[in-house]
Design an enzyme around this catalytic site. Structure first.
Site, PDB file in Angstrom:
ATOM      1  N   ASN A  55       0.821  -1.203   0.000  1.00 49.21           N
ATOM      2  CA  ASN A  55       0.000   0.000   0.000  1.00 49.21           C
ATOM      3  C   ASN A  55       0.859   1.259   0.000  1.00 49.21           C
ATOM      4  O   ASN A  55       0.578   2.232  -0.717  1.00 49.21           O
ATOM      5  CB  ASN A  55      -0.918   0.032   1.224  1.00 49.21           C
ATOM      6  CG  ASN A  55      -1.986  -1.036   1.202  1.00 49.21           C
ATOM      7  OD1 ASN A  55      -2.200  -1.704   0.193  1.00 49.21           O
ATOM      8  ND2 ASN A  55      -2.659  -1.208   2.316  1.00 49.21           N
ATOM      9  N   TYR A 207      -3.848  11.341  14.763  1.00 47.14           N
ATOM     10  CA  TYR A 207      -4.914  11.336  15.767  1.00 47.14           C
ATOM     11  C   TYR A 207      -6.296  11.266  15.121  1.00 47.14           C
ATOM     12  O   TYR A 207      -7.255  11.791  15.669  1.00 47.14           O
ATOM     13  CB  TYR A 207      -4.813  12.598  16.623  1.00 47.14           C
ATOM     14  CG  TYR A 207      -3.556  12.688  17.445  1.00 47.14           C
ATOM     15  CD1 TYR A 207      -3.467  12.073  18.689  1.00 47.14           C
ATOM     16  CD2 TYR A 207      -2.440  13.377  16.971  1.00 47.14           C
ATOM     17  CE1 TYR A 207      -2.311  12.152  19.449  1.00 47.14           C
ATOM     18  CE2 TYR A 207      -1.281  13.463  17.718  1.00 47.14           C
ATOM     19  CZ  TYR A 207      -1.214  12.850  18.958  1.00 47.14           C
ATOM     20  OH  TYR A 207      -0.063  12.928  19.701  1.00 47.14           O
ATOM     21  N   GLU A 210      -8.524  14.346  14.771  1.00 41.79           N
ATOM     22  CA  GLU A 210      -7.834  15.456  15.441  1.00 41.79           C
ATOM     23  C   GLU A 210      -6.554  15.855  14.720  1.00 41.79           C
ATOM     24  O   GLU A 210      -5.815  16.708  15.210  1.00 41.79           O
ATOM     25  CB  GLU A 210      -7.522  15.090  16.892  1.00 41.79           C
ATOM     26  CG  GLU A 210      -8.753  14.774  17.725  1.00 41.79           C
ATOM     27  CD  GLU A 210      -9.733  15.929  17.750  1.00 41.79           C
ATOM     28  OE1 GLU A 210      -9.294  17.076  17.938  1.00 41.79           O
ATOM     29  OE2 GLU A 210     -10.947  15.682  17.558  1.00 41.79           O
ATOM     30  N   ASP A 240      -1.443   4.253   5.398  1.00 45.54           N
ATOM     31  CA  ASP A 240      -0.312   3.929   4.528  1.00 45.54           C
ATOM     32  C   ASP A 240      -0.046   5.060   3.537  1.00 45.54           C
ATOM     33  O   ASP A 240       1.119   5.405   3.277  1.00 45.54           O
ATOM     34  CB  ASP A 240      -0.586   2.620   3.780  1.00 45.54           C
ATOM     35  CG  ASP A 240      -0.726   1.443   4.727  1.00 45.54           C
ATOM     36  OD1 ASP A 240      -0.015   1.417   5.749  1.00 45.54           O
ATOM     37  OD2 ASP A 240      -1.552   0.553   4.455  1.00 45.54           O
ATOM     38  N   ASP A 273     -11.886   6.539  -1.091  1.00 44.92           N
ATOM     39  CA  ASP A 273     -11.747   5.489  -2.094  1.00 44.92           C
ATOM     40  C   ASP A 273     -11.936   4.137  -1.411  1.00 44.92           C
ATOM     41  O   ASP A 273     -11.376   3.889  -0.342  1.00 44.92           O
ATOM     42  CB  ASP A 273     -10.359   5.585  -2.737  1.00 44.92           C
ATOM     43  CG  ASP A 273     -10.217   4.756  -3.993  1.00 44.92           C
ATOM     44  OD1 ASP A 273     -10.598   3.570  -3.976  1.00 44.92           O
ATOM     45  OD2 ASP A 273      -9.689   5.280  -4.993  1.00 44.92           O
TER      46      ASP A 273
END
Length: 297
Positions: A55, A207, A210, A240, A273
């Protein structure tokens, strides 16, 4: 330790080589995730390329035009198809070994909000090796912990330039490995589970809603807000994509807060996606889109 430039404008992209896992993701999407012992009907099944290493390599290729993957797949149809998919995305697949073990497989459950549960069967990922692989001095190397940590340590020893570790899944880190890392990337849960990161020279922490932050020797020195997304399709490849974008952004000379903001924007596009290896725009797009939105901590 390699030195990360901190100019305000990016230069040319470095070569990014990813050492890590390659999986076939078998994903079932349903309205909600089942509780233990429960069956949830009405799911939609799909198979697609995955693995944190693959990925990240595909994300880097789509962001920067090229990347290199060091990993292993089985001598089966899944392995052949995964190599073909990576090559078509712009990844150099020369250093992907074909071994006798079955190709790694991830069984993924995803609910209507994009949350997931994953079981990974490593298979050929247990045979990943960097023996005979050469790393250039100007090359950035990115690893994760879905392959044996001794292999990651060997990659760190072999890397001549910038070395980054996405310390996921969370595990105690070998002291020599942590000492060699120019950058460690984790989410907030992984940061809590790996106490040694509190004193690491450079750590990026995500986060979720956040945003993200960078810590230097335990001090929070930069942050960037999250990009709000309402149409979440899949959260699996977002972290990723963030990792690939952050390494590329830092290595091209972006300030910490700008690199974080650009990587956050890449991650936001990724969750829109349904693929674990989402379509992405060139990194320049995200850099320009976030140029005026950065701020120090």
């Amino acid at each position: 330790m390699s030195t990360t430039p901190q100019s305000s404008a990016p230069n040319s992209y470095p070569t990014l080589t990813v050492v890590g896992s390659i999986n076939l993701d078998i994903t079932a999407t349903a309205s909600r995730l089942p509780s233990p012992g429960e069956t949830v009907g009405g799911g939609v099944l799909r198979q697609q390329p995955g693995g944190k290493g693959a990925n990240q390599a595909v994300a880097a290729a789509r962001l920067a035009g090229s990347s290199r993957m060091v990993g292993a797949v089985g001598k089966d149809d899944a392995g052949r198809n995964l190599i073909t998919a990576m090559a078509s995305a712009g990844v150099d697949v020369t250093d992907i070994a074909r071994v006798d073990e079955p190709t790694g497989t991830a069984l993924v459950l995803v609910d209507g909000e994009g949350e997931n549960q994953i079981v990974v069967c490593p298979g050929a990922n247990g045979s990943v090796s960097v023996d005979g692989v050469a790393f250039g001095a100007e090359e950035a190397v990115l690893c994760q912990l879905e392959v044996d940590q001794e292999v990651v340590l060997e990659a760190a020893r072999s890397a001549k330039g910038f070395f980054a570790l996405n310390a996921a899944p969370a595990a105690p880190l070998l002291p020599e490995l942590l000492e060699r890392c120019d950058l460690v990337i984790v989410n907030e849960t992984e940061y809590e589970l790996i106490p040694a990161l509190r004193n690491a020279p450079l750590v990026a922490v995500t986060y979720g809603g956040e945003g993200s932050a960078i810590f230097v020797d335990g001090e929070r020195v930069a942050e960037a807000p999250a990009v709000r997304v309402t149409n979440i399709a899949n959260t699996i490849g977002a972290g990723d994509a963030f990792c690939a974008a952050l390494v590329l952004g830092l290595r091209t000379g972006l300030e910490y807060s700008h690199a974080l903001a650009a990587a956050n924007a890449v991650g936001a596009d990724a969750v829109r996606d349904s693929s674990s290896q989402p379509a992405l725009k060139p990194l320049e797009h995200y850099i320009e889109a976030t140029r005026t939105a950065t701020r120090p901590a």
